[in-house]
Scaffold this motif. Sequence first.
Motif, mmCIF file in Angstrom:
data_model
loop_
_atom_site.group_PDB
_atom_site.id
_atom_site.type_symbol
_atom_site.label_atom_id
_atom_site.label_comp_id
_atom_site.label_asym_id
_atom_site.label_seq_id
_atom_site.Cartn_x
_atom_site.Cartn_y
_atom_site.Cartn_z
ATOM 1 N N LEU A 118 62.728 39.000 45.889
ATOM 2 C CA LEU A 118 63.426 39.421 44.863
ATOM 3 C C LEU A 118 62.594 40.215 44.157
ATOM 4 O O LEU A 118 61.910 38.835 43.837
ATOM 5 N N PRO A 119 62.641 40.696 43.183
ATOM 6 C CA PRO A 119 62.619 40.770 41.889
ATOM 7 C C PRO A 119 62.923 40.099 40.527
ATOM 8 O O PRO A 119 61.158 39.537 39.921
ATOM 9 N N SER A 120 63.956 39.524 41.120
ATOM 10 C CA SER A 120 63.739 38.277 40.124
ATOM 11 C C SER A 120 63.181 36.964 40.145
ATOM 12 O O SER A 120 64.042 36.055 39.528
ATOM 13 N N HIS A 121 63.239 36.699 41.267
ATOM 14 C CA HIS A 121 61.565 35.723 42.577
ATOM 15 C C HIS A 121 60.374 36.222 41.929
ATOM 16 O O HIS A 121 60.221 34.824 42.082
ATOM 17 N N VAL A 122 60.252 36.761 41.108
ATOM 18 C CA VAL A 122 58.867 37.101 40.360
ATOM 19 C C VAL A 122 58.886 36.485 39.249
ATOM 20 O O VAL A 122 58.825 36.315 37.960
ATOM 21 N N ILE A 123 57.805 34.993 39.076
ATOM 22 C CA ILE A 123 57.490 34.047 38.173
ATOM 23 C C ILE A 123 56.569 35.088 37.326
ATOM 24 O O ILE A 123 56.871 34.783 36.284
ATOM 25 N N ALA A 124 55.096 35.783 37.535
ATOM 26 C CA ALA A 124 54.089 35.390 36.567
ATOM 27 C C ALA A 124 53.591 36.434 37.228
ATOM 28 O O ALA A 124 52.983 37.037 38.751
ATOM 29 N N ARG A 125 52.617 37.528 36.729
ATOM 30 C CA ARG A 125 51.517 38.547 37.105
ATOM 31 C C ARG A 125 50.073 37.091 37.240
ATOM 32 O O ARG A 125 49.729 36.790 35.652
ATOM 33 N N ALA A 126 49.403 37.134 37.540
ATOM 34 C CA ALA A 126 47.426 37.041 37.555
ATOM 35 C C ALA A 126 47.320 37.780 36.951
ATOM 36 O O ALA A 126 46.826 38.761 37.499
ATOM 37 N N GLU A 127 46.272 37.786 36.399
ATOM 38 C CA GLU A 127 45.417 39.289 35.456
ATOM 39 C C GLU A 127 44.361 38.911 35.221
ATOM 40 O O GLU A 127 43.019 39.644 35.228
ATOM 41 N N TRP A 128 44.140 37.201 35.440
ATOM 42 C CA TRP A 128 42.265 36.752 35.546
ATOM 43 C C TRP A 128 42.166 35.493 36.116
ATOM 44 O O TRP A 128 42.892 35.084 36.671
ATOM 45 N N VAL A 129 40.745 36.184 36.688
ATOM 46 C CA VAL A 129 40.258 34.790 37.652
ATOM 47 C C VAL A 129 39.485 34.017 37.497
ATOM 48 O O VAL A 129 38.443 34.657 36.789
ATOM 49 N N ALA A 130 39.372 33.121 37.254
ATOM 50 C CA ALA A 130 38.312 31.939 36.286
ATOM 51 C C ALA A 130 37.594 31.054 37.779
ATOM 52 O O ALA A 130 38.526 30.442 38.162
ATOM 53 N N ASP A 131 36.078 30.674 37.719
ATOM 54 C CA ASP A 131 35.660 30.377 38.938
ATOM 55 C C ASP A 131 35.202 29.101 37.984
ATOM 56 O O ASP A 131 35.352 28.886 36.798
ATOM 57 N N ALA A 132 34.286 28.030 37.813
ATOM 58 C CA ALA A 132 34.313 26.480 38.227
ATOM 59 C C ALA A 132 33.556 27.154 37.226
ATOM 60 O O ALA A 132 33.714 26.093 35.846
ATOM 61 N N ARG A 133 32.647 27.789 36.502
ATOM 62 C CA ARG A 133 32.310 27.451 35.169
ATOM 63 C C ARG A 133 32.736 28.765 34.487
ATOM 64 O O ARG A 133 31.857 28.751 32.936
ATOM 65 N N GLY A 134 33.874 28.750 34.262
ATOM 66 C CA GLY A 134 34.817 29.464 33.769
ATOM 67 C C GLY A 134 34.487 30.745 33.869
ATOM 68 O O GLY A 134 35.150 31.266 32.246
ATOM 69 N N ARG A 135 33.415 31.493 33.954
ATOM 70 C CA ARG A 135 33.483 32.889 34.276
ATOM 71 C C ARG A 135 34.790 33.984 34.943
ATOM 72 O O ARG A 135 35.388 33.304 36.057
ATOM 73 N N ARG A 136 35.191 34.641 33.913
ATOM 74 C CA ARG A 136 36.714 35.048 34.305
ATOM 75 C C ARG A 136 36.521 36.805 34.885
ATOM 76 O O ARG A 136 35.474 37.362 34.287
ATOM 77 N N ARG A 137 37.399 36.986 35.685
ATOM 78 C CA ARG A 137 37.020 38.266 36.250
ATOM 79 C C ARG A 137 38.374 38.850 35.800
ATOM 80 O O ARG A 137 40.129 38.414 36.844
ATOM 81 N N SER A 138 38.472 40.181 35.951
ATOM 82 C CA SER A 138 40.140 40.473 35.749
ATOM 83 C C SER A 138 40.575 40.943 37.000
ATOM 84 O O SER A 138 39.622 41.581 37.454
ATOM 85 N N LEU A 139 42.043 41.230 37.196
ATOM 86 C CA LEU A 139 42.790 41.359 38.250
ATOM 87 C C LEU A 139 43.579 42.645 37.877
ATOM 88 O O LEU A 139 44.468 43.383 38.759
ATOM 89 N N VAL A 140 43.646 43.382 36.226
ATOM 90 C CA VAL A 140 44.563 44.446 36.397
ATOM 91 C C VAL A 140 43.686 45.129 35.368
ATOM 92 O O VAL A 140 44.324 46.831 35.268
ATOM 93 N N SER A 141 42.281 45.199 35.492
ATOM 94 C CA SER A 141 40.972 46.497 35.067
ATOM 95 C C SER A 141 41.466 47.771 35.588
ATOM 96 O O SER A 141 41.690 47.286 37.195
ATOM 97 N N PRO A 142 41.040 48.835 35.390
ATOM 98 C CA PRO A 142 41.043 49.564 36.588
ATOM 99 C C PRO A 142 40.127 49.594 37.917
ATOM 100 O O PRO A 142 40.688 50.413 38.866
ATOM 101 N N THR A 143 38.949 48.580 37.147
ATOM 102 C CA THR A 143 37.455 48.839 38.250
ATOM 103 C C THR A 143 38.171 48.083 39.754
ATOM 104 O O THR A 143 38.575 47.871 40.401
ATOM 105 N N ALA A 144 39.043 47.161 39.188
ATOM 106 C CA ALA A 144 39.728 45.522 39.995
ATOM 107 C C ALA A 144 40.819 46.728 40.424
ATOM 108 O O ALA A 144 40.956 46.157 42.301
ATOM 109 N N ARG A 145 41.453 47.262 40.244
ATOM 110 C CA ARG A 145 42.683 48.361 41.225
ATOM 111 C C ARG A 145 42.192 48.951 42.224
ATOM 112 O O ARG A 145 42.527 48.750 42.751
ATOM 113 N N MET A 146 40.576 49.761 41.829
ATOM 114 C CA MET A 146 40.332 50.585 42.537
ATOM 115 C C MET A 146 39.906 49.748 43.511
ATOM 116 O O MET A 146 39.804 50.265 44.937
#
Length: 156
Positions: free
Chosen positions: A94-122
């Motif tokens: 249910l839409p009401s049971h969605v808690i959050a949106r993940a916007e970034w992924v971080a690896d063990a070294r702290g490097r971040r990748r976007s999950l919402v950028s136009p490139t990531a969506r493409m």
Amino acid sequence: MKKPTSELMPEVARLVREGHTVALPVSGNSMLPFIMNGGESVELHRLPPVMRCGDVVLALTLQGHYVLHRVVHMAPGLITLEGDGNTAIREQALPSHVIARAEWVADARGRRRSLVSPTARMKWQLWHRMRPLRRILLKVWKIINGVDSSPSVPPV
């Protein structure tokens, strides 16, 4: 001591509703190749005013378990979720049971990748269209990257 998911998620939901960013370690391989088990974490944010297909969300499914999967279909009062690494399994929430949106992924070294950028969506849209080939591509990807190919546990 590690808290069980059922105890942790209400706290995650509260923090996100209050506007905090929550980093949550990833468990399982259901979001391969975009989010990997073992050292990666996702940054969870408050939901945007409009959820879209392609958003990676943390949700409580109709089956009663929490998943971090992508929205692949939206209907009035119901969303369909699918892990990027899943070729046959879909969940609904249910839409009401969605808690959050993940916007970034971080690896063990702290490097971040976007999950919402136009490139990531493409990249996701291309991957999503390759559904008939994904099982083969994932197998090859796991071999090349040395990922355990045993069945994944439910994420998060």
